[in-house]
Design an enzyme around this catalytic site. Structure first.
Site, short mmCIF file in Angstrom:
data_model
loop_
_atom_site.label_atom_id
_atom_site.label_comp_id
_atom_site.label_asym_id
_atom_site.label_seq_id
_atom_site.Cartn_x
_atom_site.Cartn_y
_atom_site.Cartn_z
N ASP A 160 -9.51 -34.34 38.40
CA ASP A 160 -10.58 -33.79 37.58
C ASP A 160 -11.91 -34.26 38.13
OD1 ASP A 160 -8.72 -32.65 35.78
OD2 ASP A 160 -8.48 -34.61 34.83
N GLU B 175 4.18 -45.50 36.00
CA GLU B 175 2.78 -45.26 36.33
C GLU B 175 1.87 -46.17 35.51
OE1 GLU B 175 1.09 -41.14 36.66
OE2 GLU B 175 -0.16 -41.85 34.98
#
Length: 292
Positions: free
Chosen positions: A120, A28
């Protein structure tokens, strides 16, 4: 020097003995915020490409600028490396129409893998209360995306209990998600219990462990606080007094990751997802030691 040599011979022997089967990795990255950081990203991508990963993924920022960078970087990585590149996509503060447009653009540009997340928000009261489940459903209506979703061996920070977490994951899998990638952890038993619980609840997809090497222990503690991850007492003890010695922290962190991967591998885990923080040195070294 003689003892040092014997130590390394033992490491090589253990690698051959314990990891004779195939281990796969994925990595990632996140969109860089400056030209220098972008150079570091591309160096890491190039180096980790040598390990023939199953896929790369690129995170999705909480503002429109970073989201656009994700879109651009995903396409560039995929074109440069020919490695499957999954785009993170969050839904917490986007309209369904916006998400449909983004997803369709990815599909039209050959990006068919998505990491579907709630995400978020920068706002306390966000506009569109969507969850990862809603995003999975939306994506599957657009095209047959290969979808990864998040899983939490030590509970999501907002979760009621372990059963709630498992049922939330099951709904995402039943809606069409292909696999789950876990939050990072350091207690292997937590992952194994979680995996067993998934099997008991008929979640029959791969639960890929997310692995975060220790680059900086103080930074790690901040990450853990945000994500409800338990750091074992022995880690506090081993890193005590090393705040200003990042090089030694990385060496110790590498050893911890190698032990984790060996233990998980012995329990049948074959795929590992590494959170790189756009750094390749530690992870590349670890993967080479593991035989990749």
């Amino acid at each position: 020097m003689q003892n040092f040599s014997k130590y390394h011979q033992n490491i090589v022997y253990q690698k051959k003995e314990n990891l004779g089967h195939i281990i796969n990795c994925s990595f990632e990255f996140f969109p860089p915020k400056s030209i220098n950081l972008e150079k570091n990203l591309w160096f890491s991508v190039e180096q980790l490409s040598k390990l023939k990963p199953k896929f790369f993924s690129v995170t999705y920022g909480a503002n429109s600028g970073e989201r656009l960078k994700t879109y651009e970087i995903v396409k560039k990585i995929n074109k440069k490396t020919q490695v499957i590149t999954a785009a993170h996509l969050t839904c917490v503060d986007s309209t369904p129409d916006e998400l449909k447009r983004i997803a369709q653009d990815y599909w039209n540009n050959g990006i068919q893998s998505i990491v579907a997340l709630r995400g978020d928000t920068l706002k306390k009261n966000y506009r569109h209360k969507m969850y990862a489940l809603d995003l999975v459903i939306l994506l599957k209506k657009i095209a047959d995306f290969d979808i990864s979703v998040a899983a939490y061996p030590e509970l999501h920070p907002e979760s009621k209990d372990a059963k709630f977490d498992i049922m939330s994951l099951k709904k995402k899998i039943d809606a069409g998600a292909n696999r789950a990638i876990t939050q990072f952890f350091f207690n292997v038993e937590s992952y194994l219990r979680f995996r067993d619980n998934c099997i008991k609840n008929n979640i029959n997809v791969e639960i890929i462990p997310g692995i975060l090497p220790v680059y900086n222990f103080q930074q790690l503690q901040r990450f853990a606080e945000m994500t409800n991850v338990h750091i074992p007492k022995w880690m506090f003890e081993i890193f005590y007094g090393l705040d200003d010695d990042i090089a030694v922290q990385k060496i110790i962190g590498s050893s911890i990751v190698i032990d984790m991967v060996k233990n998980l591998s012995s329990e049948g885990v074959k795929n590992f997802h590494f959170y790189t923080l756009n750094q390749s040195e530690v992870i590349y070294s670890v993967c080479r030691m593991l035989g990749l």
